[in-house]
Design a protein around this motif. Structure first.
Motif, PDB file in Angstrom:
ATOM      1  N   GLN A 113      -1.095   8.049  -7.673  1.00 56.95           N
ATOM      2  CA  GLN A 113      -2.216   7.306  -8.236  1.00 56.95           C
ATOM      3  C   GLN A 113      -2.100   5.819  -7.921  1.00 56.95           C
ATOM      4  OE1 GLN A 113      -2.705   6.880 -12.685  1.00 56.95           O
ATOM      5  NE2 GLN A 113      -4.362   8.351 -12.334  1.00 56.95           N
ATOM      6  N   MET A 114      -0.878   5.289  -8.028  1.00 56.20           N
ATOM      7  CA  MET A 114      -0.649   3.878  -7.738  1.00 56.20           C
ATOM      8  C   MET A 114      -0.759   3.595  -6.237  1.00 56.20           C
ATOM      9  SD  MET A 114      -0.017   0.837  -8.882  1.00 56.20           S
ATOM     10  CE  MET A 114       0.636   0.996 -10.552  1.00 56.20           C
ATOM     11  N   LEU A 115      -0.173   4.462  -5.426  1.00 59.83           N
ATOM     12  CA  LEU A 115      -0.186   4.221  -3.972  1.00 59.83           C
ATOM     13  C   LEU A 115      -1.588   4.303  -3.398  1.00 59.83           C
ATOM     14  CD1 LEU A 115       3.054   6.095  -2.834  1.00 59.83           C
ATOM     15  CD2 LEU A 115       2.716   3.636  -3.117  1.00 59.83           C
ATOM     16  N   ASP A 116      -2.453   5.088  -4.018  1.00 66.49           N
ATOM     17  CA  ASP A 116      -3.845   5.129  -3.570  1.00 66.49           C
ATOM     18  C   ASP A 116      -4.516   3.773  -3.755  1.00 66.49           C
ATOM     19  OD1 ASP A 116      -3.680   7.760  -2.809  1.00 66.49           O
ATOM     20  OD2 ASP A 116      -4.619   8.565  -4.621  1.00 66.49           O
ATOM     21  N   LYS A 117      -4.008   2.998  -4.706  1.00 67.43           N
ATOM     22  CA  LYS A 117      -4.586   1.682  -4.976  1.00 67.43           C
ATOM     23  C   LYS A 117      -3.961   0.592  -4.106  1.00 67.43           C
ATOM     24  CE  LYS A 117      -5.428   2.793  -9.867  1.00 67.43           C
ATOM     25  NZ  LYS A 117      -5.048   2.457 -11.279  1.00 67.43           N
ATOM     26  N   ILE A 118      -2.642   0.666  -3.909  1.00 69.24           N
ATOM     27  CA  ILE A 118      -1.933  -0.445  -3.262  1.00 69.24           C
ATOM     28  C   ILE A 118      -1.500  -0.153  -1.831  1.00 69.24           C
ATOM     29  CG2 ILE A 118      -1.111  -1.267  -5.507  1.00 69.24           C
ATOM     30  CD1 ILE A 118       1.635  -0.097  -4.789  1.00 69.24           C
ATOM     31  N   GLY A 119      -1.650   1.109  -1.411  1.00 70.58           N
ATOM     32  CA  GLY A 119      -1.257   1.461  -0.049  1.00 70.58           C
ATOM     33  C   GLY A 119       0.141   2.062   0.012  1.00 70.58           C
ATOM     34  N   ARG A 120       0.299   3.058   0.852  1.00 72.79           N
ATOM     35  CA  ARG A 120       1.574   3.770   0.975  1.00 72.79           C
ATOM     36  C   ARG A 120       2.699   2.881   1.493  1.00 72.79           C
ATOM     37  NH1 ARG A 120       2.032   9.188  -0.995  1.00 72.79           N
ATOM     38  NH2 ARG A 120      -0.115   9.623  -1.648  1.00 72.79           N
ATOM     39  N   GLU A 121       2.335   1.825   2.175  1.00 77.83           N
ATOM     40  CA  GLU A 121       3.362   0.942   2.723  1.00 77.83           C
ATOM     41  C   GLU A 121       4.131   0.201   1.628  1.00 77.83           C
ATOM     42  OE1 GLU A 121      -0.528  -1.386   2.549  1.00 77.83           O
ATOM     43  OE2 GLU A 121       0.123   0.646   3.091  1.00 77.83           O
ATOM     44  N   ASN A 122       3.614   0.250   0.399  1.00 71.35           N
ATOM     45  CA  ASN A 122       4.280  -0.440  -0.707  1.00 71.35           C
ATOM     46  C   ASN A 122       5.147   0.483  -1.564  1.00 71.35           C
ATOM     47  OD1 ASN A 122       3.264  -3.244  -0.497  1.00 71.35           O
ATOM     48  ND2 ASN A 122       1.264  -2.254  -0.764  1.00 71.35           N
ATOM     49  N   PHE A 166       9.610 -10.946  -8.712  1.00 71.21           N
ATOM     50  CA  PHE A 166      10.256 -10.707  -7.418  1.00 71.21           C
ATOM     51  C   PHE A 166       9.412  -9.830  -6.493  1.00 71.21           C
ATOM     52  CE2 PHE A 166      13.922 -12.034  -9.930  1.00 71.21           C
ATOM     53  CZ  PHE A 166      14.565 -12.897  -9.049  1.00 71.21           C
ATOM     54  N   GLY A 167       8.143  -9.688  -6.823  1.00 71.49           N
ATOM     55  CA  GLY A 167       7.232  -8.995  -5.931  1.00 71.49           C
ATOM     56  C   GLY A 167       7.248  -7.487  -6.038  1.00 71.49           C
ATOM     57  N   LEU A 168       7.873  -6.956  -7.089  1.00 76.57           N
ATOM     58  CA  LEU A 168       7.912  -5.505  -7.287  1.00 76.57           C
ATOM     59  C   LEU A 168       6.717  -5.040  -8.118  1.00 76.57           C
ATOM     60  CD1 LEU A 168      11.743  -5.071  -7.944  1.00 76.57           C
ATOM     61  CD2 LEU A 168      10.488  -4.799  -5.790  1.00 76.57           C
ATOM     62  N   ILE A 169       6.508  -3.716  -8.142  1.00 81.79           N
ATOM     63  CA  ILE A 169       5.320  -3.163  -8.806  1.00 81.79           C
ATOM     64  C   ILE A 169       5.745  -2.166  -9.881  1.00 81.79           C
ATOM     65  CG2 ILE A 169       3.187  -1.861  -8.453  1.00 81.79           C
ATOM     66  CD1 ILE A 169       3.306  -2.830  -5.497  1.00 81.79           C
TER      67      ILE A 169
END
Length: 553
Positions: free
Chosen positions: A225-234, A292-295
């Motif tokens: 659900q999260m990766l659909d929003k932010i992209g798999r590269e993250n 630190f740029g994490l999600i």
């Protein structure tokens, strides 16, 4: 060469064994050749020799693995065997007394070529298997968490195994799917879950095998659900949160789901909060990760931790998670069953802010292993992350989107008919009796807690919330016996040896935990056969062994 024929009425349980051929050769050597083929016979080519076998007789005498009358006979034997086992379970050492590798020394290296009778097999179960069991159904079993059994749970398991359906989708066994939807709604209403967790409110329940599976499924759904929003590269930026009291299932699920091990947070708890996680500690960790740029992705709250039955403050923690769009899963594997009792329901306050909730009916709800109940607010999140749609499973019912296909709510494709045993438990005992069973265990734990309070050598280390008591011999009393001041390390060692000494007798079984650096002995009441006399017996063993050890010191 003339054609040769052989007609046999020999009874066999495997097709055409070697001695068939030997008999045939003897027959050929001593019998004149007939001029015509006998009636009701079939030619079976064997090189230049053709054997004539009475197939009707052969097929009628082969073994049928699912003969109804043989099932009836053996089934009665098994029920009698288990009834005697339950009747006499207290006579067995609670913890198995065997050494590693004992069974390989007793059993043959190869499986038998020929069938053995159930009578012979049951004798071997009694002789070889039962000594290697730790008897979880013993009334003197107080270790880990209970695996409470019941007649209804056992009979439900028999029905489930007897039907042996593979209910991966609705069409494969409509009753299995629909009964599961119904009993999870029943149970959800007993727990007074928000309607958003029930099918009638857009959510729904599913029966998984264990909490490990429930957490993995919900974490996978949250991840996608999260990766659909932010992209798999993250993917490498996602962070999972729990406390130092959270079950290790969370860390295992995070590994399987591909979360960077460096992004797993096990947040410190303290005795001042009863080892529940502080909302401030969660917020601080989240803010640090964002810096630190994490999600932040997923947080697992626990009601009734394994080590001490600690309770995370659910409402305030959900409020923190909501501020950062974090999926909240609530793990109440053991304690969740108690929430059918109104006096314990307050521990679940704040559940409306969570995304998913699970408990194990096979722990404290008299339903045999395995049966983990998982409720989710958004079934679509599970389905999107876990669904498969191969051609060979396509059907009109699934295509209509009017049915539940539980294969898309879990990791595996195949699934057991777990709803049958939960249905039998609910119907056989009713809500009022189930509440009374749980209350009875809590009262026994309170009784044990009172016994500890009357003996100054012992102390309760953490607050008792349900039916488990965490206690130890206090460092002060150990020190008095040794005429010296002992530190926590010495006290921990003393209590560790105390527990080992008690368990080695086989008369009582308890397990331990280390909470805040303190070694505690856990006495968890919950075995179905346990009564006050067994709690008193455990206390007597504890006192006697503690006294003996103090004298040795």
């Amino acid at each position: 060469m003339s054609q040769l024929y052989f007609q046999s009425s020999t009874t066999q349980t495997s097709p055409f064994p070697l001695h068939f051929l030997l008999t045939a050769l003897c027959y050929i050597a001593t019998t004149p050749l007939p001029q015509e083929k006998p009636p009701n016979s079939t030619l079976i080519p064997m090189g230049t020799i053709k054997m004539n076998i009475d197939l009707d007789n052969y097929l009628n005498t082969t073994m049928n693995p699912l003969d109804p009358e043989e099932f009836r006979r053996q089934g009665h034997m098994i029920v009698d065997f288990l009834a005697d086992y339950y009747k006499n379970v207290e006579k067995h050492p609670v913890r198995s007394q065997v050494e590693p590798g004992y069974l390989r020394k007793r059993l043959p290296e190869l499986a038998p070529d020929e069938p053995e009778t159930i009578e012979t097999i049951l004798k071997d179960v009694q002789k070889d298997i039962i000594p290697g069991l730790t008897h979880w159904q013993s009334p003197n079993f107080f270790g880990y968490f209970p695996s409470s059994g019941s007649v209804a749970g056992f009979i439900g398991e028999v029905l489930s195994s007897g039907f042996n359906v593979v209910g991966f989708n609705w069409i494969s066994s409509p009753a299995a799917t629909e009964l599961e939807s119904i009993v999870t709604d029943w149970f959800g209403k007993m727990l007074n879950l928000p309607i958003s967790f029930l099918f009638s409110g857009g959510g729904g329940g599913v029966l998984q095998g264990t909490t490990c599976e429930a957490i993995l499924c919900t974490l996978t759904a949250a991840r996608d659900q999260m990766l659909d929003k932010i992209g798999r590269e993250n993917m490498g930026k996602l962070v999972v949160y729990g406390s130092d009291q959270t079950h290790c299932a969370l860390q295992k699920a995070a590994k399987i789901a591909g979360i960077n091990p460096l992004n797993f947070r096990s947040l410190l708890t303290t005795k001042s909060t009863g080892f529940g996680l502080s909302p401030d500690a969660l917020r601080s960790a989240i803010q640090s990760d964002i810096k630190f740029g994490l999600i932040p992705l997923f947080f697992c709250a626990t009601i009734g931790t394994t080590s001490s039955n600690a309770v995370d403050p659910l409402g305030p923690l959900c409020d923190v998670a909501k501020d950062y769009n974090i999926w909240v899963h609530v793990d109440a594997a053991y304690a969740g069953s108690a929430f059918i009792c109104p006096e314990f329901r307050h521990f679940l306050d704040g559940i409306e802010g969570a995304n998913s909730f699970s408990l194990n009916a096979h722990k404290w709800f008299f339903t045999t292993l395995d049966c983990c109940c998982l409720w989710v607010k958004e079934p679509s999140a599970l389905i999107k992350a876990l669904s498969t749609d191969p051609e060979y499973l396509k059907n009109k019912a699934s295509d209509s989107n009017q049915v539940v296909d539980y294969k898309d709510w879990q990791i595996a494709l195949s699934r057991r008919f777990r709803a049958m045993k939960l249905w039998l438990v609910l119907r056989s005992y009713g809500v009022s009796n189930l509440r009374n069973f749980i209350r009875g265990h809590v009262k026994m734990a309170k009784h044990f807690e009172g016994l500890i309070a009357m003996d100054k050598r012992f102390e309760v280390v953490v607050r008792r919330n349900f039916a488990m008591v965490c206690f130890r011999v206090s460092p002060l009393m150990v020190g008095n016996a040794t005429q010296k001041l002992l530190g926590e390390g010495d006290a921990n060692e003393f209590n560790k040896k105390l527990l080992e000494s008690i368990n080695a007798t086989g008369r009582v079984y308890m397990t331990h935990a280390v909470v805040g650096g303190v070694y505690v002995i856990r006495l968890a009441v919950g075995a179905t056969l346990t009564d006050y006399c067994h709690v008193n017996k455990a206390w007597k063993e504890i006192k006697e062994h503690a006294h003996a050890m103090q004298n040795e010191f």
